[in-house]
Motif scaffolding. Structure first.
Motif, mmCIF file in Angstrom:
data_model
loop_
_atom_site.group_PDB
_atom_site.id
_atom_site.type_symbol
_atom_site.label_atom_id
_atom_site.label_comp_id
_atom_site.label_asym_id
_atom_site.label_seq_id
_atom_site.Cartn_x
_atom_site.Cartn_y
_atom_site.Cartn_z
ATOM 1 N N ALA A 14 -38.965 2.728 -21.195
ATOM 2 C CA ALA A 14 -40.347 3.060 -20.833
ATOM 3 C C ALA A 14 -41.190 1.806 -20.681
ATOM 4 N N THR A 15 -40.981 0.824 -21.558
ATOM 5 C CA THR A 15 -41.725 -0.433 -21.462
ATOM 6 C C THR A 15 -41.427 -1.144 -20.153
ATOM 7 N N SER A 16 -40.158 -1.155 -19.764
ATOM 8 C CA SER A 16 -39.780 -1.800 -18.507
ATOM 9 C C SER A 16 -40.451 -1.122 -17.316
ATOM 10 N N GLU A 17 -40.477 0.241 -17.337
ATOM 11 C CA GLU A 17 -41.104 0.963 -16.232
ATOM 12 C C GLU A 17 -42.607 0.720 -16.186
ATOM 13 N N ILE A 18 -43.238 0.705 -17.356
ATOM 14 C CA ILE A 18 -44.686 0.460 -17.401
ATOM 15 C C ILE A 18 -44.999 -0.970 -16.971
ATOM 16 N N ALA A 19 -44.207 -1.936 -17.451
ATOM 17 C CA ALA A 19 -44.443 -3.339 -17.102
ATOM 18 C C ALA A 19 -44.315 -3.560 -15.596
ATOM 19 N N ALA A 20 -43.329 -2.899 -14.984
ATOM 20 C CA ALA A 20 -43.114 -3.063 -13.551
ATOM 21 C C ALA A 20 -44.147 -2.285 -12.733
ATOM 22 N N GLY A 21 -44.396 -1.038 -13.146
ATOM 23 C CA GLY A 21 -45.265 -0.181 -12.346
ATOM 24 C C GLY A 21 -46.741 -0.430 -12.524
ATOM 25 N N GLN A 22 -47.155 -0.780 -13.751
ATOM 26 C CA GLN A 22 -48.581 -0.926 -14.034
ATOM 27 C C GLN A 22 -49.051 -2.376 -14.064
ATOM 28 N N TRP A 23 -48.209 -3.245 -14.582
ATOM 29 C CA TRP A 23 -48.629 -4.637 -14.747
ATOM 30 C C TRP A 23 -47.890 -5.595 -13.816
ATOM 31 N N HIS A 24 -46.988 -5.037 -12.982
ATOM 32 C CA HIS A 24 -46.257 -5.815 -11.975
ATOM 33 C C HIS A 24 -45.501 -6.997 -12.603
ATOM 34 N N LEU A 25 -44.882 -6.711 -13.741
ATOM 35 C CA LEU A 25 -44.090 -7.717 -14.433
ATOM 36 C C LEU A 25 -42.609 -7.393 -14.288
ATOM 37 N N PRO A 26 -41.743 -8.407 -14.310
ATOM 38 C CA PRO A 26 -40.302 -8.135 -14.296
ATOM 39 C C PRO A 26 -39.911 -7.312 -15.519
ATOM 40 N N PRO A 27 -38.977 -6.363 -15.390
ATOM 41 C CA PRO A 27 -38.574 -5.537 -16.537
ATOM 42 C C PRO A 27 -38.157 -6.352 -17.752
ATOM 43 N N VAL A 28 -37.480 -7.477 -17.515
ATOM 44 C CA VAL A 28 -37.032 -8.313 -18.636
ATOM 45 C C VAL A 28 -38.217 -8.840 -19.423
ATOM 46 N N LEU A 29 -39.280 -9.231 -18.729
ATOM 47 C CA LEU A 29 -40.472 -9.739 -19.404
ATOM 48 C C LEU A 29 -41.154 -8.622 -20.191
ATOM 49 N N GLY A 30 -41.132 -7.404 -19.633
ATOM 50 C CA GLY A 30 -41.699 -6.277 -20.355
ATOM 51 C C GLY A 30 -40.992 -6.033 -21.672
ATOM 52 N N THR A 31 -39.676 -6.137 -21.664
ATOM 53 C CA THR A 31 -38.901 -5.969 -22.888
ATOM 54 C C THR A 31 -39.220 -7.072 -23.890
ATOM 55 N N ALA A 32 -39.410 -8.294 -23.398
ATOM 56 C CA ALA A 32 -39.752 -9.410 -24.274
ATOM 57 C C ALA A 32 -41.106 -9.192 -24.947
ATOM 58 N N LEU A 33 -42.058 -8.614 -24.201
ATOM 59 C CA LEU A 33 -43.370 -8.322 -24.767
ATOM 60 C C LEU A 33 -43.278 -7.306 -25.899
ATOM 61 N N LEU A 34 -42.275 -6.452 -25.853
ATOM 62 C CA LEU A 34 -42.047 -5.487 -26.925
ATOM 63 C C LEU A 34 -41.329 -6.131 -28.095
ATOM 64 N N LEU A 35 -40.362 -6.957 -27.796
ATOM 65 C CA LEU A 35 -39.490 -7.530 -28.812
ATOM 66 C C LEU A 35 -40.233 -8.476 -29.750
#
Length: 366
Positions: free
Chosen positions: A106-127
Motif C-alpha cells: 500500500a505504501t508503494s502504491e500511495i508513494a507512486a500514485g500520490q507523491w510520484h515517488l519510486p516504490p522503493v523510496l516509498g518503502t524506505a520512508l516506511l522502514l
C-alpha cells in the motif's frame, strides 16, 4: 479525567486501534473484502459483530495477562497453552510478514500514485521511522500510537462528512436492502479472527491496570475504539457502492472523487502514519520476544539488534508485496489465518483461560 485513568482504561483500546488500522482498514480494501462484499447493511451488521467479539476477547486477554503477569506474547501463551505455546508464534510470524507486506504494498502504491515517488523510496520512508521507533522502546511507542489515534479520528471524520455531503445523501438508499443470507455473520467473525491475533501485541500496557475491573472496562472500550474509524470510512465507501468494490485501494477511489487537495494530503499522511504504527507494534512484539529469550539465558539484548530485526522483517515483507500484490495478500492470506487464531487463541482463552481466572478468584477469597 486523570492521566492514570486514561492509561488504565482508554490507552489499551487506542493502542489496539493503532495496531489494527494499518493492516486492518487503512486502505479500505480490507473493509471491502470483509464487510462491503456482504452488501452495505450486511457489512454494517458484520462490523457490529466484529466490534463485540473484539471487546470480549480483549477484556479476557487483558485480565488474563494482568493475573499471570504476562506482558509479552510468549509468556502469555506459555501460561495459556503450556507446551503448545509455539503454535501462536508460528501463526503470528506468518501474520506479521503478511501484514507488513500489505502495508509495504500500500505504501508503494500511495508513494507512486500520490507523491510520484519510486516504490522503493516509498518503502524506505516506511522502514526508517519503524526502525527508529522500535529502537526507542515501549514508552515512546505508547505515546506516539495514542497521540496518532486522535489525529486519525479527526481526519476520518472530516473525510466521511465531506464525501457524504458531496454524494448528496446517496448513502441512505443502499441500507434499505436486508442481506439475504448469513454471510455478514461469517465475515464479521472472520475479520475478528485475524485481528484478534494482535491483542497480545499491546499487553505491555497491562502494567498500568490495577484491578480486574480495569481490565474488563478497558476491553469493553477496545472494540468500539477500534471500529469507530472503520465505520466512518465505511459510510463514505457505501456512497460509491457497488463501483468501489473493484478498486484495489478504495481510499484512492474516494480521494479522486472528492478532489480536495488538502484533505487528500492529510488523509494520506494519516494513512502513512497508521502503517508506521502497525509495523512498529508488530516488530516491537517480536523484539520483546527475542529480548525475553536472551534474558532467560542471562544475557542482555544489544541495542543494535532491535532495528536490525525491524529492517530485516520489512525487507522480506517488501519482497512479498512486490511478488503478490495487495489484493491477493488480503483476499487469500488474511482469510487463511482467521480460523487458526480462533483455534489457538480465542477458544483456549474463552475456556481454559476463563477457568484459570475463576479459580484464581476463588483462591483469593478469604
Amino acid at each position: 479525567m486523570s492521566a492514570s485513568a486514561f492509561t488504565r482504561l482508554w490507552l489499551p483500546g487506542f493502542l489496539l486501534q493503532s495496531v489494527i488500522v494499518g493492516g486492518g482498514y487503512a486502505t479500505g480494501r480490507e473493509l471491502v473484502e470483509f464487510f462491503l462484499s456482504a452488501g452495505p447493511l450486511g457489512g454494517l451488521l458484520g462490523m457490529v459483530v466484529a466490534a463485540g467479539l473484539l471487546s470480549l476477547l480483549s477484556a479476557l486477554a487483558f485480565e488474563y495477562a494482568r493475573m499471570t503477569g504476562s506482558q509479552n506474547y510468549r509468556r502469555f501463551f506459555v501460561n495459556l497453552l503450556g507446551r503448545g505455546w509455539w503454535l501462536y508464534e508460528i501463526a503470528y510470524l506468518v501474520l506479521m510478514l503478511l501484514v507488513l507486506a500489505v502495508i509495504a504494498a500500500a505504501t508503494s502504491e500511495i508513494a507512486a500514485g500520490q507523491w510520484h515517488l519510486p516504490p522503493v523510496l516509498g518503502t524506505a520512508l516506511l522502514l526508517v521511522p519503524v526502525a527508529l521507533l522500535v529502537f526507542r522502546g515501549s514508552a515512546v511507542i505508547e505515546k506516539v500510537l495514542a497521540a496518532w489515534s486522535f489525529v486519525l479520528y479527526a481526519v476520518y471524520a472530516i473525510l466521511v462528512l465531506a464525501y457524504l455531503w458531496k454524494s448528496g445523501g446517496r448513502v441512505v438508499e443502499p441500507f434499505e436492502h436486508w442481506p439475504g443470507d448469513g454471510a455478514w455473520l461469517i465475515k464479521g467473525i472472520s475479520y475478528f479472527g485475524y485481528n484478534l491475533a494482535v491483542i497480545p501485541l499491546v499487553l505491555f500496557c497491562v502494567s498500568h491496570m490495577q484491578s480486574r475491573r480495569d481490565a474488563f472496562v478497558a476491553g469493553a472500550l477496545a472494540g468500539p475504539l477500534v471500529m469507530i474509524p472503520a465505520l466512518m470510512f465505511y459510510m463514505a465507501m457505501v456512497a460509491s457502492y457497488p463501483e468501489i468494490l473493484q478498486s484495489p485501494v478504495p481510499a484512492d477511489f474516494l480521494m479522486q472523487r472528492l478532489d480536495i487537495g488538502w484533505l487528500s494530503f492529510a488523509f494520506y499522511v494519516v494513512v502513512f502514519g497508521t502503517f508506521i504504527e502497525t509495523g512498529t507494534a508488530m516488530i516491537h512484539a517480536l523484539n520483546d520476544r527475542v529480548a525475553a529469550t536472551i534474558a532467560d539465558r542471562g544475557w542482555t539484548m544489544p541495542g543494535w539488534l532491535r532495528p536490525t530485526i525491524a529492517i530485516g522483517a520489512m525487507l522480506l515483507a517488501s519482497f512479498l508485496a512486490l511478488r503478490y500484490g495487495i489484493i491477493a495478500l488480503i483476499a487469500r492470506g488474511y482469510g487463511a489465518l482467521t480460523w487458526a487464531f480462533i483455534l489457538i487463541f480465542a477458544l483456549p482463552l474463552a475456556t481454559r483461560g476463563v477457568w484459570q481466572m475463576r479459580r484464581s478468584s476463588v483462591e483469593q477469597q478469604p
